[in-house]
Design a protein around this motif. Structure first.
Motif, short mmCIF file in Angstrom:
data_model
loop_
_atom_site.label_atom_id
_atom_site.label_comp_id
_atom_site.label_asym_id
_atom_site.label_seq_id
_atom_site.Cartn_x
_atom_site.Cartn_y
_atom_site.Cartn_z
N LYS A 129 -54.88 3.33 14.98
CA LYS A 129 -53.46 3.21 15.34
C LYS A 129 -52.72 4.52 15.15
CE LYS A 129 -53.11 -1.70 14.19
NZ LYS A 129 -52.43 -2.72 13.35
N ILE A 156 -46.10 4.51 12.73
CA ILE A 156 -47.15 4.56 13.73
C ILE A 156 -48.20 3.48 13.48
CG2 ILE A 156 -49.05 5.97 14.61
CD1 ILE A 156 -47.23 8.42 14.08
N LYS A 200 -46.14 -0.19 13.69
CA LYS A 200 -45.55 -0.37 15.02
C LYS A 200 -44.45 -1.43 15.04
CE LYS A 200 -48.89 1.34 18.37
NZ LYS A 200 -47.90 2.23 18.95
N PHE A 247 -41.75 -0.99 16.47
CA PHE A 247 -41.19 -0.82 17.81
C PHE A 247 -41.99 0.24 18.54
CE2 PHE A 247 -38.58 1.45 14.65
CZ PHE A 247 -38.87 2.76 14.97
N ASP A 248 -41.83 0.27 19.87
CA ASP A 248 -42.47 1.27 20.71
C ASP A 248 -41.41 2.03 21.48
OD1 ASP A 248 -45.27 0.86 20.20
OD2 ASP A 248 -45.13 -1.02 21.32
N GLU A 249 -41.80 3.13 22.07
CA GLU A 249 -40.87 3.87 22.93
C GLU A 249 -40.45 2.98 24.10
OE1 GLU A 249 -42.64 7.53 24.10
OE2 GLU A 249 -42.65 8.38 22.07
N ASP A 266 -38.29 0.43 23.64
CA ASP A 266 -37.74 -0.81 23.07
C ASP A 266 -36.25 -0.63 22.74
OD1 ASP A 266 -40.18 -1.94 23.30
OD2 ASP A 266 -40.62 -2.04 21.15
N SER A 306 -38.06 8.41 21.59
CA SER A 306 -39.31 9.04 21.13
C SER A 306 -39.51 8.74 19.66
CB SER A 306 -39.28 10.56 21.36
OG SER A 306 -38.27 11.16 20.56
N THR A 360 -37.15 9.49 14.43
CA THR A 360 -37.12 8.59 15.57
C THR A 360 -35.83 8.83 16.34
OG1 THR A 360 -38.44 6.89 14.45
CG2 THR A 360 -37.09 6.17 16.30
N ASN A 409 -35.75 -5.61 16.55
CA ASN A 409 -36.33 -5.23 17.84
C ASN A 409 -35.99 -6.33 18.86
OD1 ASN A 409 -37.90 -4.52 20.06
ND2 ASN A 409 -39.59 -3.81 18.81
#
Length: 271
Positions: free
Chosen positions: A52, A117, A120, A122-124, A126, A139, A145, A169
């Motif tokens: 990950k 990381i 996770k 959230f992701d780019e 979101d 990013s 962040t 999220n």
């Protein structure tokens, strides 16, 4: 001058000839060490990229491992030359401690970045709320962040702040519930109000039928009867439906003669 170079060459040649085994040992350690460090760094990077931690986290940890391997390699190399490395190790340890104390906030951000990381939350891309900062994740780096707000501002949040606060999220699920409250004047027919709101909802293509929409009288307010309205929509339709329902329900109230109240205060005079 030529004689000086000749003497220097003879001295170097005699030194090498008299200590050829040490020279050979040094050369072997030099070559093997460089190859070993290079191979180990590639292996570590390959392993991390399968976890990950791929991307920024893998690059950061690989760099740390490379520095550690190079330091170990240099200490072994100096030992092969007969240099006492005890003091060097002590100096390196003290220097590492001093640097870590000086940049402890940076180290905290880096550690938090690794946690983000790995976990996770959230992701780019979101849409999130991080400790009150609301926006789209632009990013995720190893130290901070970046969020882009609805009015096109960029908010940079240190990763240690991200992991120490609550994160909401809004994009992690495909659907989302929209809660609205519509207020009407006292004296309005409750069943008629519910029928009007449900009628507007039924005409809306972007509102999901499962779970079923709900309209209920929720409160007898100071100046109004308040009806809570709950509908389910896809994430992309949340804001369009939010604005459309407010406009369409207001228009339907006007057409049906339902009064929308404003705050008022009744004063009774006693003679």
């Amino acid at each position: 001058m030529q004689e000086w170079f000749t003497n220097l060459w003879n001295t170097m040649k005699d030194t090498v000839m008299n200590n050829w085994h040490n020279v050979l040992k040094f050369v072997l350690i030099l070559i093997v060490g460089m190859i070993a460090v290079s191979v180990l760094v590639k292996v570590i990077r390959k392993i991390l990229n399968k976890t990950k931690l791929k991307g920024a986290g893998a690059n950061f940890l690989t760099s740390l491992c490379k520095v550690a391997l190079v330091v170990i390699y240099l200490i072994i190399l100096l030992s092969a030359l007969g240099v006492d490395t005890t003091s060097i190790i002590a100096i390196f340890t003290t220097l590492t401690l001093a640097i870590s104390l000086a940049v402890q906030d940076t180290i905290s951000n880096l550690a938090s970045g690794i946690m983000i990381i790995v976990n996770k939350p959230f992701d780019e891309g979101d849409f999130v709320d991080i400790g009150g900062s609301v926006g789209t994740v632009e990013s995720i780096s190893i130290s901070s962040t970046k969020l882009k707000t609805g009015d096109n501002k960029v908010v940079v949040i240190p990763n240690k702040n991200v992991t120490s606060t609550s994160v909401t999220n809004y994009s992690i699920k495909e659907t989302r519930r929209l809660d609205l409250t519509f207020s009407v004047a006292y004296g309005s027919d409750v069943e008629k109000v519910k029928e009007i709101i449900l009628g507007v909802i039924a005409k809306h293509d972007n509102i999901l039928h499962d779970p079923a929409p709900m309209v209920r009288l929720t409160e007898h307010g100071a100046s109004s009867l308040d009806f809570v309205t709950r509908v389910w929509v896809k994430q992309a339709d949340y804001w369009p439906v939010n604005f459309d329902l407010k406009e369409e329900v207001l228009a339907a109230f006007d057409e049906a003669g339902i009064s929308v109240p404003f705050p008022q205060l009744d004063v009774h005079m006693v003679q």
